[in-house]
Design a protein around this motif. Structure first.
Motif, PDB file in Angstrom:
ATOM      1  N   TRP A 119      31.125  30.175  -8.917  1.00  0.00           N
ATOM      2  CA  TRP A 119      32.165  29.580  -8.062  1.00  0.00           C
ATOM      3  C   TRP A 119      33.467  29.452  -8.840  1.00  0.00           C
ATOM      4  N   ASP A 121      31.521  25.832   0.534  1.00  0.00           N
ATOM      5  CA  ASP A 121      30.298  25.574   1.280  1.00  0.00           C
ATOM      6  C   ASP A 121      29.497  26.844   1.573  1.00  0.00           C
ATOM      7  N   LYS A 122      30.154  27.972   1.557  1.00  0.00           N
ATOM      8  CA  LYS A 122      29.507  29.225   1.948  1.00  0.00           C
ATOM      9  C   LYS A 122      29.076  30.083   0.755  1.00  0.00           C
ATOM     10  N   LEU A 123      29.340  29.595  -0.445  1.00  0.00           N
ATOM     11  CA  LEU A 123      29.021  30.389  -1.624  1.00  0.00           C
ATOM     12  C   LEU A 123      27.544  30.324  -1.978  1.00  0.00           C
ATOM     13  N   ASN A 133      36.834  25.344   3.587  1.00  0.00           N
ATOM     14  CA  ASN A 133      35.435  25.098   3.259  1.00  0.00           C
ATOM     15  C   ASN A 133      34.784  26.293   2.578  1.00  0.00           C
ATOM     16  N   ALA A 134      35.547  27.030   1.797  1.00  0.00           N
ATOM     17  CA  ALA A 134      35.041  28.236   1.151  1.00  0.00           C
ATOM     18  C   ALA A 134      33.873  27.935   0.223  1.00  0.00           C
ATOM     19  N   SER A 186      29.407  17.552   3.077  1.00  0.00           N
ATOM     20  CA  SER A 186      28.753  18.714   3.668  1.00  0.00           C
ATOM     21  C   SER A 186      27.517  19.012   2.849  1.00  0.00           C
TER      22      SER A 186
END
Length: 168
Positions: free
Chosen positions: A128, A94-96, A91-92, A58
């Motif tokens: 993260w 990926d959004k950080l 997919n947490a 991703s």
């Protein structure tokens, strides 16, 4: 998709990249040395590099950023379980804030998988690691490694190479 990487001095890796202008290399530096990475090409041009299948990806690898590679040895018997764990992941990450790219790399030879993440900065990666999303993503993992880890995983970190630093 395939991915390839090798280590060497930055001078050697830059000469290699210049020799293969048709390949988009991502050059990275650390206190340990330098690394060249490329993907989405059919063949490995490195004489002593490592080759991988990209299982999950991703984001896009950027020319600037902080790269963390979690190198995880996995037994042949444990590969399916290990890969399922990542395929089922939330997919947490990926959004950080600061997240740029993720690659889950299966070795074509050997036993060491690589979980590569790229962040805008080291601070973004540290945020993260200290987040609720990190705790949730790693929930259920114990401090004792699974039996299918024949050796202890290890982390390598890099900063993307800045060619302007070569001019100093």
């Amino acid at each position: 998709m395939k991915a390839f990487m090798t280590i060497g001095t930055i001078d050697f890796l830059q000469k290699l990249a210049a020799k293969h202008e048709d390949i988009h290399f991502h050059l990275m530096n650390s206190s340990e040395g330098s690394l060249a990475y490329y993907e989405d090409e059919p063949k490995n041009i490195f004489s002593s590099g490592r080759a991988y299948e990209v299982v999950i990806q991703s984001g896009l690898l950027e020319e600037e950023g902080y790269v963390v590679m979690n190198n995880i040895p996995v037994t042949d018997d444990g590969r399916a379980i290990f890969e399922e764990r990542f395929k089922d992941r939330q997919n947490a990450v990926d959004k950080l804030p600061g997240f740029q790219a993720f690659r889950f790399l299966r070795p074509t030879k050997g036993d060491t998988y690589v979980v590569l993440t790229q962040w805008r900065s080291k601070a973004d990666f540290e945020n993260w690691k200290n987040s609720e999303a990190f705790k949730k993503a790693h929930k259920g993992t114990s401090t004792k490694p699974p039996a299918y880890f024949p050796n202890k995983p290890f982390i390598t970190t890099y900063h993307m190479h800045d060619p302007e630093e070569d001019e100093d």
